[in-house]
Design an enzyme around this catalytic site. Structure first.
Site, PDB file in Angstrom:
ATOM      1  N   SER A 100      47.088  -6.061 -40.557  1.00  0.00           N
ATOM      2  CA  SER A 100      46.948  -4.742 -39.942  1.00  0.00           C
ATOM      3  C   SER A 100      46.015  -4.797 -38.737  1.00  0.00           C
ATOM      4  CB  SER A 100      46.489  -3.735 -41.000  1.00  0.00           C
ATOM      5  OG  SER A 100      46.580  -2.413 -40.534  1.00  0.00           O
ATOM      6  N   ASP A 103      57.058  -0.084 -43.604  1.00  0.00           N
ATOM      7  CA  ASP A 103      55.649   0.166 -43.306  1.00  0.00           C
ATOM      8  C   ASP A 103      55.472   1.579 -42.766  1.00  0.00           C
ATOM      9  OD1 ASP A 103      52.990   0.122 -42.375  1.00  0.00           O
ATOM     10  OD2 ASP A 103      53.118  -2.012 -41.909  1.00  0.00           O
ATOM     11  N   HIS A 162      53.132  -1.267 -46.228  1.00  0.00           N
ATOM     12  CA  HIS A 162      51.908  -1.748 -45.573  1.00  0.00           C
ATOM     13  C   HIS A 162      51.054  -2.510 -46.586  1.00  0.00           C
ATOM     14  CE1 HIS A 162      49.410  -1.872 -42.039  1.00  0.00           C
ATOM     15  NE2 HIS A 162      48.355  -1.481 -42.734  1.00  0.00           N
TER      16      HIS A 162
END
Length: 256
Positions: free
Chosen positions: A129, A200, A233
């Site tokens: 991320s 995501d 995610h």
């Protein structure tokens, strides 16, 4: 360790300084012969411990993992609420501004963690991320030979990995690399792996896909992009298996 960088203008025309106080660093020692060292960067609000625990389980006995913790800082996206973060982020969109001071401070800190590794050890940076974004920013600094602030980028990188992330400063990358033969050579020779899930809902899949396209189109020829249809995610064993195979191949790791 603390780093400082210029921030918003203060009163009387002076420039205020942002302090970046990085947290605890977790190290996973190689179980076999030490052949590579990788700094791995966590995502927003996390810390180095959570990833060090996962990385320790990977079948990569020749890699030393260094997992630092980002500084606590106010996050514009959270209305100024503080969180562990490698840089400030105001919006996860293509038009959001880049926190260059934060990116430079974190990339400089990452480089300092690699500075004392033996000369025969291959060096890499990876992350998830926001950590992936910082890793990719470091990749562009490596190619250019310097940070945005003009300071020299010293580590000789052999691999960069970004999971569920994005490429900061993507719009200006072409202009920065244009006409710079040495930078083009470093960009072309640096292996980069990007992985992203189509499910995501935090960092949209299109950001990962466009980041890979931008890297490839600006001369990072050894860029690989892997997509996962149902992945959100987070990470899954299939993705980490891909990372392991790729690192073994690109770093030329040999047995125990």
């Amino acid at each position: 360790m603390s780093f400082t960088g210029p921030s918003v203008a203060a009163s009387a025309g002076r420039t205020a300084r942002r302090a970046f106080d990085f947290g605890r660093t977790y190290v996973v020692r190689p179980k076999g012969k030490h052949q590579a060292t990788i700094v791995w960067l966590h995502g927003l609000g996390d810390n180095g411990n959570s990833w060090s625990t996962l990385l320790e389980t990977l079948p990569l006995p020749n890699i030393k993992w260094i997992c630092p913790t980002a500084p606590q800082q106010p996050i514009t996206l959270f209305g100024g609420f503080p969180s562990t973060a490698w840089f400030d982020v105001s919006d996860l969109s293509e038009n959001s501004s880049d926190d260059l001071d934060g990116l430079d401070a974190s990339a400089t800190y990452v480089a300092s963690l690699l500075a004392n590794e033996p000369s025969d050890i291959k060096l890499g940076i990876g992350g998830f991320s926001m950590g992936a974004a910082t890793s990719l920013y470091s990749a562009t600094c490596y190619a250019l030979g310097k940070y945005e602030n003009g300071n020299q980028f010293s580590p000789n990188l052999s691999a960069v990995v970004g999971l569920s992330g994005w490429l900061p400063c993507a719009k200006s990358l072409s202009n920065k690399l244009e006409g710079k033969d040495e930078a083009a050579g470093r960009a072309a020779s640096l292996p980069i792996l990007l992985c992203h899930g189509k499910g995501d809902d935090v960092v949209a899949y299109k950001f990962g896909e466009k980041s890979a396209e931008k890297l490839s189109s600006t001369g990072f020829r050894d860029t690989t992009f892997k997509s996962y249809p149902a992945l959100g995610h987070y990470t899954i064993p299939e993705e980490m298996d891909e990372v392991c195979a790729w690192l073994n191949a690109k770093l030329g790791l040999q047995g125990m």
